[in-house]
Every structure is written in C-alpha cells, then in structure tokens.
Design a protein around this motif. Structure first.
Motif, short mmCIF file in Angstrom:
data_model
loop_
_atom_site.label_atom_id
_atom_site.label_comp_id
_atom_site.label_asym_id
_atom_site.label_seq_id
_atom_site.Cartn_x
_atom_site.Cartn_y
_atom_site.Cartn_z
N ALA A 71 51.07 35.59 31.31
CA ALA A 71 50.11 37.05 31.97
C ALA A 71 49.44 37.15 31.43
CB ALA A 71 51.83 37.76 31.51
N HIS A 72 48.14 37.75 31.81
CA HIS A 72 47.07 38.52 31.66
C HIS A 72 47.00 39.66 32.64
CE1 HIS A 72 45.55 35.67 28.67
NE2 HIS A 72 45.98 34.99 30.41
N GLN A 73 46.82 40.84 32.72
CA GLN A 73 46.41 42.05 33.98
C GLN A 73 44.62 42.21 33.58
OE1 GLN A 73 48.92 44.09 35.51
NE2 GLN A 73 47.63 46.39 35.31
N ILE A 74 43.88 42.87 34.71
CA ILE A 74 43.04 43.02 34.74
C ILE A 74 42.62 44.38 35.28
CG2 ILE A 74 40.50 42.97 34.99
CD1 ILE A 74 41.02 39.43 34.71
N ARG A 75 42.05 45.22 35.05
CA ARG A 75 41.36 46.46 34.84
C ARG A 75 40.17 46.71 35.97
NH1 ARG A 75 42.44 52.47 34.29
NH2 ARG A 75 40.67 53.76 35.01
N VAL A 76 40.21 47.01 37.62
CA VAL A 76 38.81 46.58 38.09
C VAL A 76 38.93 48.36 38.10
CG1 VAL A 76 37.92 45.78 39.87
CG2 VAL A 76 39.79 44.84 38.57
N ASP A 77 37.59 48.84 37.55
CA ASP A 77 37.33 50.23 38.02
C ASP A 77 36.28 50.42 40.05
OD1 ASP A 77 38.32 51.09 35.98
OD2 ASP A 77 36.47 50.89 34.78
N ALA A 78 37.15 51.51 40.18
CA ALA A 78 36.11 51.55 42.00
C ALA A 78 34.82 51.27 41.29
CB ALA A 78 36.33 52.82 42.67
N GLY A 79 34.21 51.28 40.66
CA GLY A 79 32.63 51.55 41.08
C GLY A 79 32.17 49.73 40.44
N ASP A 80 32.75 48.79 40.48
CA ASP A 80 32.84 47.64 39.91
C ASP A 80 32.54 46.51 40.99
OD1 ASP A 80 33.04 48.37 37.02
OD2 ASP A 80 35.03 47.27 36.89
N MET A 81 31.29 45.78 41.10
CA MET A 81 31.34 44.85 41.88
C MET A 81 31.37 43.22 41.64
SD MET A 81 30.01 47.70 44.31
CE MET A 81 29.96 46.31 45.52
N GLU A 82 31.91 42.92 40.24
CA GLU A 82 32.07 41.72 39.95
C GLU A 82 33.01 41.37 38.77
OE1 GLU A 82 29.23 38.20 39.82
OE2 GLU A 82 29.27 39.16 38.05
N THR A 83 33.60 40.59 38.96
CA THR A 83 34.57 40.82 37.53
C THR A 83 35.25 39.11 37.89
OG1 THR A 83 36.23 42.58 38.77
CG2 THR A 83 37.22 40.73 37.23
N ILE A 84 35.46 38.66 36.62
CA ILE A 84 35.37 37.94 35.96
C ILE A 84 36.04 37.15 35.42
CG2 ILE A 84 33.59 35.64 34.85
CD1 ILE A 84 30.90 37.27 35.46
N ILE A 85 36.94 36.03 35.16
CA ILE A 85 38.22 35.77 34.83
C ILE A 85 37.35 34.41 34.08
CG2 ILE A 85 40.41 34.87 34.41
CD1 ILE A 85 40.94 36.18 37.31
N ASP A 86 37.36 34.23 32.98
CA ASP A 86 37.00 33.28 31.88
C ASP A 86 37.67 32.31 31.36
OD1 ASP A 86 38.41 34.90 30.37
OD2 ASP A 86 36.26 35.41 29.20
N GLU A 87 38.27 32.04 32.45
CA GLU A 87 39.14 30.44 32.34
C GLU A 87 39.35 30.65 34.00
OE1 GLU A 87 43.18 30.86 30.71
OE2 GLU A 87 43.03 32.56 30.88
N GLU A 88 40.16 28.88 33.70
CA GLU A 88 40.82 28.54 35.37
C GLU A 88 42.06 29.53 35.10
OE1 GLU A 88 41.37 24.59 37.60
OE2 GLU A 88 40.58 24.34 36.48
N PRO A 89 42.73 30.07 36.07
CA PRO A 89 44.07 30.43 35.93
C PRO A 89 45.23 29.64 36.31
CG PRO A 89 42.76 32.25 37.04
CD PRO A 89 41.82 31.02 36.89
N LEU A 90 45.91 29.28 36.68
CA LEU A 90 47.15 28.71 37.35
C LEU A 90 47.34 28.81 38.81
CD1 LEU A 90 49.63 26.91 36.32
CD2 LEU A 90 51.03 29.44 36.53
N GLU A 91 46.80 27.68 38.97
CA GLU A 91 47.34 27.79 40.40
C GLU A 91 48.04 28.72 41.10
OE1 GLU A 91 46.41 24.78 44.23
OE2 GLU A 91 46.66 23.84 42.71
N GLY A 92 47.61 29.56 42.26
CA GLY A 92 48.30 30.67 42.67
C GLY A 92 48.88 31.36 41.86
N SER A 93 48.72 31.45 41.14
CA SER A 93 48.72 32.79 40.24
C SER A 93 48.67 34.59 40.53
CB SER A 93 49.21 32.24 39.10
OG SER A 93 47.79 32.47 38.45
N ILE A 94 46.86 34.09 40.77
CA ILE A 94 46.24 35.59 40.98
C ILE A 94 46.64 36.34 42.21
CG2 ILE A 94 43.65 36.15 41.20
CD1 ILE A 94 42.98 33.51 40.04
N GLU A 95 46.75 37.20 41.80
CA GLU A 95 46.85 38.92 42.26
C GLU A 95 46.09 40.14 42.11
OE1 GLU A 95 51.59 37.82 44.43
OE2 GLU A 95 50.90 37.92 41.48
#
Length: 401
Positions: A183-207
């Motif tokens: 499991a992983h968690q990523i913080r996205v600040d209010a001013g961020d316009m793009e977020t990159i996950i540098d791997e292919e996540p398990l299908e259906g796991s991104i929320e």
C-alpha cells in the motif's frame, strides 16, 4: 440694636435646625448604605483578557487567557444559556491559556459566554464571542477535487488536475497498491496540477479523497469519501474537439426551452432539444458557473452533430437534479452511423438525485462515433418539475490512435 440681636439669634437657630436635618438625613442614608454592604464590598474575579472559539466537527475548543493564580475555575454558556460547562483550573494547565473541548454540539452559529471564578468564589463580568460548529451540512457541501485526465502510459500513471477552486480544500490524498499488494499514499497539495505514480498500480486500487479545513483555527479536518481513479491506457482527451465541455464559455447561449436548436458550443455543434444553457443560478447543480438544464417533465435530448474520428474509450460527466426537483432518469447513447441509430452504453441509464454525481462509462468503440444524452419523460413526477443538470462532459479516444 435689639432687633439685630433677635435677627442674629433667629438665624443661629435656623442654622442649628438645618444641621440637625442634614445629620438625620445622613444617618438614614448610612443605614440604607449599610444594608447594601452588610456582607462586605462587592468584588469581581479577573475578567478574561483574550478568548476565542476554535471550531470543529460537532464540537469546539473554547479558550481564554487569565492568570491561573487568580482563577479557580471558569464557566462557559451557549445555546442561549441552555447549555454550559464548568472547568476547574488545576495544575494540568501549564500556561495562562485555559481551554476546554466541548463535544456533541449541533451544527450552527452560537454565542459563547465566558466568566471566571476567583479563589474566593467571586465571578467576573461576562464576556462573549460568536463561534461556528460544523457538521453534516458542511460535509455534504464538500466534493473531491476534479480530475482533468488520468492516463496509464508505459507503466506510469499521470493524473492531471483541474485548478482547486474551493479555498477550504487544503490537499488531496491518493492511495493505491503496487502489483505485489504493497500500500502507498501520496499527498497532493492544493496548488499541484499534476501527480505521477511511477509504477503501474494494481488494477482498481487507485482512490483519492480531498481534505478540507473550514476555518484557519479549526481543530478538525474534514475528508470526502474516497473516489476511484480509473486511468485510461494511453488514451487522450479529445482536446482538439474542445473537451472537456464545461459549459463555462459565455460566448454561446441557448435559453429556448421549447424550440430545438443546433448550437456550436466549445466542443462543437450539438442539438439542444429541451435542454438550455444554465449559468449563474445557485439552484443548478454544477461545477463552476455553467452547466446545462433540461425542461421539466418532457423527453429531452442533448446530441452531438459530428463524429469523433478515433473511436472512444471512455466518456465521463457530472449529473444531478436541478434545485429541489424530483428524481428523473436518463440514458447515454452512442451512434456509429452518423446518428441514424443509437445504442445505450449506460446499461439501462442513470437516476438524477439531489447530489452532483460523477460518472465514467468505459467503452471500446472503434471508428467514428458520436454521443447523446437522452432524458426520459417523467409524467409521474412527484414535484412541480423533474429537471436535470449535466456538466463537465469529457470524451477520450482509443489508446494508440
């Protein structure tokens, strides 16, 4: 000479009488005054110099500044003195800032009255302030930050965000699992316009969810429910055709509810059949200032009048009832023969409710295709109207096209 002596004596007796009257009056006043102060001089505890209310989720933190050595306890009233809390001042308070968490308060604005007690039981003058309590109504007003596009390209997920328009939204949080289940968690600040996950996540796991702080001094943060992110495999939004269609462009307008019309809007030419543009009306459910709105109970159609040449992998949009209207249903349909026939791609359709709902329909249509939204007739509408709102339509082409 005799007359003057009599006058002097008479004057002297009058002065003596006057002094007697004054003495008697003063004696009575002293007696009255003693009645008032017979228990001693009135004393007051230290009045709070500074105080405030830090709002929370059905609770508040009430605080005041007063010398602990001079105060034995403090008391706070709210709800028109229908509720109160009394807090003893003990060594647990390490500073002169005294505070208490008050739980189980219904959402709303309240006047909080503060007073202190000294070691002898004397009370201070009451000082009040206004504070707000947040609850379910505030939570229902929150919505997740909007995603412009989420793509899976060469084992990397790229998430593009729309600008965060709600100043209370302080960040978003993405969670996902690697292919091995980590499991992983990523913080996205209010001013961020793009977020990159540098791997292919398990299908259906991104929320993801969005975090709100309704007041700078709030003691609680608020969270939306997690919503899924379904990245499209190398697909692209039809940007060249003006998608996403947000209905914000004020250069076009259609307000005739009865006569169908072909209107060129941001994403091309569409047929408005009992649909109208709706901007600046708080009753419409929408993102931003613009959306479209159907008429009351009749069958209504919003239809593309051109084809997207590279097929389609997904269509997404937002929908809900307008104002306090009754529920209604609609279908999303596709045509691969320039609108001669239509196929339902919404698996029987969707229901409009009082919430603005985000929908994504994954499809795999090759070759030229167009779409329409078909709102069903509602002759048995339970309210005066059963209008619907539609907003932020986004269409994606097929991967590698």
């Amino acid at each position: 000479m005799v007359s003057q002596t009599k006058i002097l004596r008479k004057g002297l007796w009058m002065m003596v009488a006057l002094v007697g009257i004054l003495v008697a009056a003063c004696s009575k006043m002293d007696a009255t005054y003693k009645d008032f102060i017979k228990d001693g001089e009135i004393r007051y505890s230290q009045k709070p110099d500074t105080l405030g209310i830090s709002p929370g989720h059905n609770r508040v933190k009430a605080w005041l500044v007063a010398k602990r050595t001079d105060v034995s306890k403090f008391k706070i009233y709210w709800n028109d003195r229908g509720n109160s809390v009394e807090v003893p001042v003990t060594d647990a308070f390490e500073t002169d800032t005294l505070s208490v968490i008050i739980d189980n308060i219904e959402e709303g604005s309240y006047t909080f009255e503060f007073l202190t007690f000294d070691r002898e039981g004397n009370t201070s003058i009451v000082v009040d302030t206004v504070g707000y309590v947040y609850g379910d109504e505030y939570i229902s007003s929150m919505s997740n930050r909007l995603i412009s596009q989420a793509s899976l390209i060469e084992e990397e997920v790229i998430i593009s965000w729309y600008t965060q328009s709600n100043e209370n939204a302080i960040r978003s949080e993405i969670r996902y699992k690697s292919q091995d289940g980590t499991a992983h968690q990523i913080r996205v600040d209010a001013g961020d316009m793009e977020t990159i996950i540098d791997e292919e996540p398990l299908e259906g796991s991104i929320e993801y969810r969005t975090v709100f702080l309704p007041h700078p001094n709030a003691i609680d943060t608020f969270y939306t429910d997690y919503s899924p992110i379904s990245p499209v495999h190398s697909a692209r939004i039809y940007n060249a055709f003006g998608f996403p269609e947000t209905f914000e462009d004020t250069q076009y307008n259609h307000t005739n509810q009865t006569t169908p019309a072909n209107v060129v809007i941001g994403s091309g030419e569409w047929r408005f059949d009992k649909f109208i543009t709706a901007r600046g009306n708080a009753a419409d459910r929408k993102n931003g200032n613009g959306a479209i709105r159907s008429s009351a109970k009749a069958q209504c159609i919003f239809e593309m009048l051109y084809d997207l040449p590279n097929g389609a992998s997904k269509i997404s949009f937002y929908h809900g009832t307008c104002s306090s209207d009754g529920v209604s249903q609609f279908r999303v349909e596709a045509s691969q023969n320039q609108g001669a026939t239509w196929t339902d791609i919404s698996n029987g359709g969707f229901t409009n409710t009082a919430n603005l709902i985000h929908r994504e329909i994954s499809i795999d249509i090759e070759g030229p295709v167009r779409f329409r939204f078909f709102k069903l007739e509602t002759p048995d509408c339970t309210t005066a109207a059963c209008r619907m709102n539609l907003d932020d339509i986004t269409i994606y082409d097929l991967p590698n096209k």
